[in-house]
Design a protein around this motif. Structure first.
Motif, PDB file in Angstrom:
ATOM      1  N   LYS A   1       7.760  -4.195  -2.487  1.00 38.75           N
ATOM      2  CA  LYS A   1       8.239  -3.224  -3.474  1.00 38.75           C
ATOM      3  C   LYS A   1       7.535  -1.886  -3.360  1.00 38.75           C
ATOM      4  O   LYS A   1       8.178  -0.825  -3.420  1.00 38.75           O
ATOM      5  CB  LYS A   1       8.056  -3.805  -4.881  1.00 38.75           C
ATOM      6  CG  LYS A   1       8.624  -2.924  -5.990  1.00 38.75           C
ATOM      7  CD  LYS A   1       8.505  -3.616  -7.349  1.00 38.75           C
ATOM      8  CE  LYS A   1       9.113  -2.775  -8.456  1.00 38.75           C
ATOM      9  NZ  LYS A   1       9.010  -3.456  -9.775  1.00 38.75           N
ATOM     10  N   MET A   2       6.218  -1.881  -3.192  1.00 35.57           N
ATOM     11  CA  MET A   2       5.478  -0.622  -3.115  1.00 35.57           C
ATOM     12  C   MET A   2       5.883   0.177  -1.876  1.00 35.57           C
ATOM     13  O   MET A   2       6.036   1.410  -1.927  1.00 35.57           O
ATOM     14  CB  MET A   2       3.976  -0.882  -3.097  1.00 35.57           C
ATOM     15  CG  MET A   2       3.126   0.366  -3.160  1.00 35.57           C
ATOM     16  SD  MET A   2       3.358   1.307  -4.699  1.00 35.57           S
ATOM     17  CE  MET A   2       2.712   0.123  -5.890  1.00 35.57           C
TER      18      MET A   2
ATOM     19  N   ASN B   1       9.610   1.426  -2.319  1.00 35.24           N
ATOM     20  CA  ASN B   1       9.703   2.510  -3.293  1.00 35.24           C
ATOM     21  C   ASN B   1       9.115   3.815  -2.748  1.00 35.24           C
ATOM     22  O   ASN B   1       9.636   4.907  -3.017  1.00 35.24           O
ATOM     23  CB  ASN B   1       9.013   2.120  -4.591  1.00 35.24           C
ATOM     24  CG  ASN B   1       9.786   1.069  -5.371  1.00 35.24           C
ATOM     25  OD1 ASN B   1      10.924   0.747  -5.047  1.00 35.24           O
ATOM     26  ND2 ASN B   1       9.163   0.523  -6.404  1.00 35.24           N
ATOM     27  N   THR B   2       8.024   3.713  -2.009  1.00 37.99           N
ATOM     28  CA  THR B   2       7.438   4.910  -1.397  1.00 37.99           C
ATOM     29  C   THR B   2       8.399   5.510  -0.373  1.00 37.99           C
ATOM     30  O   THR B   2       8.622   6.728  -0.327  1.00 37.99           O
ATOM     31  CB  THR B   2       6.097   4.570  -0.736  1.00 37.99           C
ATOM     32  OG1 THR B   2       5.197   4.017  -1.709  1.00 37.99           O
ATOM     33  CG2 THR B   2       5.457   5.808  -0.126  1.00 37.99           C
TER      34      THR B   2
ATOM     35  N   THR C   1      -4.360  -1.686 -14.218  1.00 37.27           N
ATOM     36  CA  THR C   1      -3.670  -2.360 -13.124  1.00 37.27           C
ATOM     37  C   THR C   1      -4.649  -2.665 -11.993  1.00 37.27           C
ATOM     38  O   THR C   1      -5.792  -2.211 -12.011  1.00 37.27           O
ATOM     39  CB  THR C   1      -2.486  -1.511 -12.603  1.00 37.27           C
ATOM     40  OG1 THR C   1      -1.714  -2.295 -11.693  1.00 37.27           O
ATOM     41  CG2 THR C   1      -2.951  -0.238 -11.924  1.00 37.27           C
TER      42      THR C   1
ATOM     43  N   ARG D   1       0.077  -3.594  -9.911  1.00 38.18           N
ATOM     44  CA  ARG D   1       1.068  -4.479 -10.542  1.00 38.18           C
ATOM     45  C   ARG D   1       1.408  -4.013 -11.953  1.00 38.18           C
ATOM     46  O   ARG D   1       0.545  -3.665 -12.738  1.00 38.18           O
ATOM     47  CB  ARG D   1       0.533  -5.910 -10.560  1.00 38.18           C
ATOM     48  CG  ARG D   1       1.540  -6.961 -10.989  1.00 38.18           C
ATOM     49  CD  ARG D   1       1.164  -8.325 -10.446  1.00 38.18           C
ATOM     50  NE  ARG D   1       1.298  -8.410  -8.995  1.00 38.18           N
ATOM     51  CZ  ARG D   1       0.356  -8.902  -8.194  1.00 38.18           C
ATOM     52  NH1 ARG D   1      -0.795  -9.304  -8.676  1.00 38.18           N
ATOM     53  NH2 ARG D   1       0.564  -8.965  -6.894  1.00 38.18           N
TER      54      ARG D   1
ATOM     55  N   GLU E   1       4.026   0.089 -11.070  1.00 39.08           N
ATOM     56  CA  GLU E   1       4.668   0.656  -9.888  1.00 39.08           C
ATOM     57  C   GLU E   1       5.435   1.933 -10.205  1.00 39.08           C
ATOM     58  O   GLU E   1       5.412   2.894  -9.427  1.00 39.08           O
ATOM     59  CB  GLU E   1       5.606  -0.369  -9.251  1.00 39.08           C
ATOM     60  CG  GLU E   1       4.927  -1.584  -8.650  1.00 39.08           C
ATOM     61  CD  GLU E   1       4.818  -2.741  -9.636  1.00 39.08           C
ATOM     62  OE1 GLU E   1       4.491  -3.854  -9.196  1.00 39.08           O
ATOM     63  OE2 GLU E   1       5.057  -2.518 -10.849  1.00 39.08           O
ATOM     64  N   GLU E   2       6.104   1.958 -11.359  1.00 33.04           N
ATOM     65  CA  GLU E   2       6.892   3.143 -11.707  1.00 33.04           C
ATOM     66  C   GLU E   2       5.995   4.356 -11.918  1.00 33.04           C
ATOM     67  O   GLU E   2       6.346   5.466 -11.509  1.00 33.04           O
ATOM     68  CB  GLU E   2       7.728   2.866 -12.954  1.00 33.04           C
ATOM     69  CG  GLU E   2       8.876   1.897 -12.719  1.00 33.04           C
ATOM     70  CD  GLU E   2       9.780   1.761 -13.933  1.00 33.04           C
ATOM     71  OE1 GLU E   2       9.598   2.549 -14.900  1.00 33.04           O
ATOM     72  OE2 GLU E   2      10.653   0.887 -13.928  1.00 33.04           O
TER      73      GLU E   2
END
Length: 233
Positions: free
Chosen positions: A44-45, A48-49, A189, A194, A197-198
């Motif tokens: 996910k990280m 998203n990046t 976090t 975790r 992320e947003e």
């Protein structure tokens, strides 16, 4: 976005690539965390990046290091992975105008690789280092760091102690005297940011826009502590 395969002298490296419609768009390479601890380009990280760069009109590439996904080979303790990243930069240059700005982003182990490549490739103009593993890996090669960038860390990161990150920030900011050198601690976090992320992605997006627009901005994140670079100079 298309699946691509990059060939170096010994391995085939899997990637996903987005080509901007603007032929002069900057390009970005995004690198994942440790291959032996679940690191891959679909995390996910990482995704998203990668998407954040695309949304800011970059051509962007994310790769699986050797031995991950469809990439051939086996984990090489950072030596082969640095080669993988260098091959990815070469591939980006082959598929884009030769003079476009190049950025590099990495998460954890990927940040360590990204920072090494930043030292080796003068065409790189900016970096994003997410949870750089300063407690586990040696970052002393950053003397001096040639370009400004963004460093992000969680305040409960037990894998990268804040004091070690502070030493890293000090080393970088002492050599890069620029308002574009930024350091953020995201509150409440861990190493993987975790549940935050947003917020991390908003920091990255704002930093990219700051660099692209060459204007200042104010952050307004209730759970983010902005470490003023002057504290580490």
């Amino acid at each position: 976005m298309v699946e691509v395969f990059l060939n170096n002298t010994t391995e085939k490296i899997e990637g996903e690539y987005h080509q901007s419609k603007d032929v002069n768009a900057p390009v970005a390479l995004v690198l994942h965390h440790h291959p032996q601890y679940g690191g891959n380009m679909t995390h996910k990280m990482i995704h998203n990046t990668y998407t954040s760069f695309i949304n800011n009109n970059f051509s962007a590439l994310k790769i699986n290091f050797r031995g991950v996904g469809k990439s051939t080979g086996t984990f090489d303790k950072g030596i082969g992975e640095l080669i993988d990243a260098a091959v990815a930069i070469d591939w980006l240059q082959e598929h884009n105008s030769s003079n476009v700005p190049i950025w590099i982003a990495g998460f954890s182990f990927g940040a360590w690789i990204a920072m090494q490549l930043t030292m080796r490739r003068p065409e790189i103009v900016g970096f994003v280092a997410i949870s750089p593993p300063a407690t586990t890996y040696d970052f002393s090669f950053l003397s001096p760091c040639p370009v400004p960038g963004l460093i992000i860390q969680g305040d409960n990161d037990t894998l990268s102690e804040e004091d070690d990150i502070a030493c890293l920030v000090t080393r970088v900011t002492n050599s890069v005297k620029s308002k574009y050198m930024q350091y953020y601690i995201v509150g409440d976090t861990n190493h993987f940011l975790r549940n935050k992320e947003e917020e991390a992605m908003q920091i990255i997006d704002d930093y990219i826009k700051l660099r692209l627009n060459n204007t200042s901005y104010q952050n307004s994140y209730s759970n983010v502590i902005s470490k003023k670079i002057q504290e580490y100079a």
